[in-house]
Design an enzyme around this catalytic site. Structure first.
Site, PDB file in Angstrom:
ATOM      1  N   SER A 197       0.753  -1.222  -0.267  1.00 13.26           N
ATOM      2  CA  SER A 197       0.149   0.219   0.320  1.00 13.26           C
ATOM      3  C   SER A 197       0.404   1.355   0.352  1.00 13.26           C
ATOM      4  CB  SER A 197      -0.774   0.457   1.358  1.00 13.26           C
ATOM      5  OG  SER A 197      -0.742   0.014   2.394  1.00 13.26           O
ATOM      6  N   ASP A 424      -2.005   6.131  11.830  1.00  5.81           N
ATOM      7  CA  ASP A 424      -1.325   5.385  10.728  1.00  5.81           C
ATOM      8  C   ASP A 424      -0.161   6.172  10.878  1.00  5.81           C
ATOM      9  OD1 ASP A 424      -0.050   4.886   8.526  1.00  5.81           O
ATOM     10  OD2 ASP A 424      -2.477   5.396   7.596  1.00  5.81           O
ATOM     11  N   HIS A 427       1.299   4.974   6.165  1.00  2.44           N
ATOM     12  CA  HIS A 427       1.566   5.381   5.659  1.00  2.44           C
ATOM     13  C   HIS A 427       1.656   7.658   5.157  1.00  2.44           C
ATOM     14  CE1 HIS A 427      -1.186   2.219   5.038  1.00  2.44           C
ATOM     15  NE2 HIS A 427       0.004   1.629   3.854  1.00  2.44           N
TER      16      HIS A 427
END
Ligand SMILES: *[C@@H]1O[C@H](CO)[C@@H](O)[C@H](O)[C@H]1NC(C)=O
Ligand SMILES: *[C@@H]1O[C@H](CO)[C@@H](O)[C@H](O)[C@H]1NC(C)=O
Ligand SMILES: *[C@@H]1O[C@H](CO)[C@@H](O)[C@H](O)[C@H]1NC(C)=O
Ligand SMILES: *[C@@H]1O[C@H](CO)[C@@H](O)[C@H](O)[C@H]1NC(C)=O
Length: 449
Positions: A197, A424, A427
């Site tokens: 990702s 998160d 990312h």
């Protein structure tokens, strides 16, 4: 004085040549031994013969140069790699011998021009972040390709400064990204991102940066009905993403964490990205202990599922399989291969699933002392790259991204930020740090071909 006229003249060679001659004799002996006797090591199978359980080198087969290369690969790949637990630590530690490792990576800046002359170019990856109000290169609310979970502003992130930084290499200028120049370079070609990702993060950034330069922003279409293959119609080029967490094949069991990773077989989707003109690979985070634990019952080679295999050894074997795929299937005249290095995480006070957080960071770290330790994944990568025939460009974003503790979504990966259980810090918000990775990719593809 003429020396080499007859074989006996060999004996009169200057004594300084003897070490060289002895070295070659020794080296030949080692190679001969390796070919003749199977030292009882685990021999990796060639990716293309994955389903058969035939060893890579059958004693009954004639040795050939190709086989010799495979054998050397196999010996190299099966050598165990030293590792220790805790390689995912993002805590601050003292600067250690890592510096020497970092310095060794300077080879990535040695380039050859078309005549094979070696040029030393500037190290793009050493430098600092400087504030620049002309950034970001696009607005998140104007780009339809930004995933909801990377769209921090739409999810309510109040500060904006994290989008206003430009990477400034110490010894040279990094040219500003020009979508038009990039699209011209890509005309009639395929650009593919293959990985996890974080590569998706970078792929979306690239789409937005290219889109920004179009006069008519509707001139982008899905190819073959896929959401992950976007075509820039006026340039006949596609920008593609293929999800491949491990690059090698994965046999899914029940549930998200119950699967076997086939270390000796390339991901079956490789037929889809084979032939792309620029491919950016990555794999790292899914090899973490949070995902694979101690490596019990999750790695398979041939028909054998290892009861336990050190995750870093497995990682290196998977990279070997990838490297052999690249060496065997990539035509360097048609395709440029990049490997994007480890993208640092910035969890404080825990891991992603145990209360780690990065909320409230609004400034990059300004001290190298604060950078995470050099991950073992990077060492494994260096070793494997050193063995390859096809040249792989290393997009070495690890260190420059490590400063950017301010640029993760934290709670703003979700519109209901106040209710999220997990943050998160892995990312990156878009626009943000992956835009810089793409500027570096731009530099390497357009200016330093
Ligand atoms: C578009 O690019 C593909 C390769 O990706 C090529 O085969 C094809 O001929 C190109 N079409 C045109 C109209 O240039
Ligand atoms: C922009 O491109 C779309 C799709 O090709 C087209 O329908 C539209 O007419 C174009 N708009 C302009 C202003 O050219
Ligand atoms: C799109 O589909 C066509 C025909 O089904 C196929 O030949 C082509 O390779 C596909 N393109 C991509 C980029 O997958
Ligand atoms: C994992 O998947 C395998 C095969 O699908 C199954 O036999 C096994 O019970 C599963 N294990 C767990 C813990 O779910």
């Amino acid at each position: 004085m003429e020396l080499v006229k007859s074989p006996s003249a060999f004996l009169f060679l200057p004594s300084k040549w003897w070490p060289v001659i002895l070295f070659w004799l020794g080296f030949s002996a080692v190679v001969f031994t390796a070919l003749t006797f199977n030292p009882g090591m685990m021999i990796l199978r060639h990716p293309s013969s994955s389903s058969s359980s035939m060893p890579l080198l059958d004693a009954s087969e004639e040795p050939s140069l190709g086989r010799l290369a495979d054998r050397i690969w196999a010996l190299f790949c099966s050598r165990s790699s030293h590792s220790h637990p805790g390689y995912f630590s993002t805590t601050v530690t003292e600067k250690s011998s890592d510096t020497s490792s970092r310095d060794k990576r300077k080879h990535v800046n040695v380039k050859e021009d078309s005549e094979g002359k070696v040029m030393i170019t500037c190290d793009l990856y050493t430098g600092k972040w400087v504030e620049d109000d002309t950034y970001p290169l696009y607005r998140s609310d104007s780009c339809p390709f930004v995933d909801k979970k990377f769209n921090c502003q739409q999810n309510g992130r109040p500060d904006i400064k994290y989008t206003r930084w430009r990477w400034a290499p110490r010894d040279c200028m990094l040219s500003r990204f020009s979508g038009m120049t990039m699209l011209e370079t890509l005309r009639g070609k395929r650009l593919a991102f293959v990985g996890d990702s974080l590569n998706r993060n970078q792929w979306e950034s690239m789409l937005c940066m290219l889109r920004e330069s179009l006069a008519n922003k509707s001139r982008i279409a899905r190819q073959n009905g896929s959401n992950r293959i976007l075509k820039f119609l006026d340039y006949n080029c596609t920008v593609e993403f293929y999800k491949s967490r491990y690059l090698v094949d994965m046999k899914e069991g029940s549930g998200d964490t119950n699967y076997t990773i086939r270390l000796d077989t390339m991901d079956k989707s490789e037929v889809k990205w084979r032939g792309a003109n620029i491919i950016i690979f990555n794999t790292a985070h899914w090899w973490g202990p949070g995902k694979l634990g101690k490596g019990e019952n999750c790695f398979q080679e041939g028909d054998k599922v290892h009861a336990q295999l050190d995750v870093m050894i497995a990682y290196k074997r998977a990279l070997c399989t990838w490297a052999q795929w690249v060496d065997g299937h990539v035509d360097p005249h048609e395709t440029r291969v990049f490997f994007r290095t480890y993208s640092p995480q910035h969890f404080r006070g825990g891991r992603w699933n145990s209360g780690g957080h990065c909320e409230g960071e609004t400034e990059p770290a300004n001290d190298e002392f604060d950078l995470p330790t050099y991950p073992n994944e990077m060492r494994a990568l260096e070793e494997v790259l050193g063995m390859m025939k096809v040249r792989v460009h290393v997009l070495d974003i690890m260190k420059l991204s490590a400063y950017r503790k301010d640029a993760h979504p934290s709670v703003y990966w979700h519109p209901q930020q106040l209710n999220v259980q997990q943050q998160d810090c892995g990312h990156w918000c878009l626009p943000g740090v992956p835009d810089t990775w793409n500027e570096l990719l731009y530099h390497s593809t357009t200016l330093a071909p």
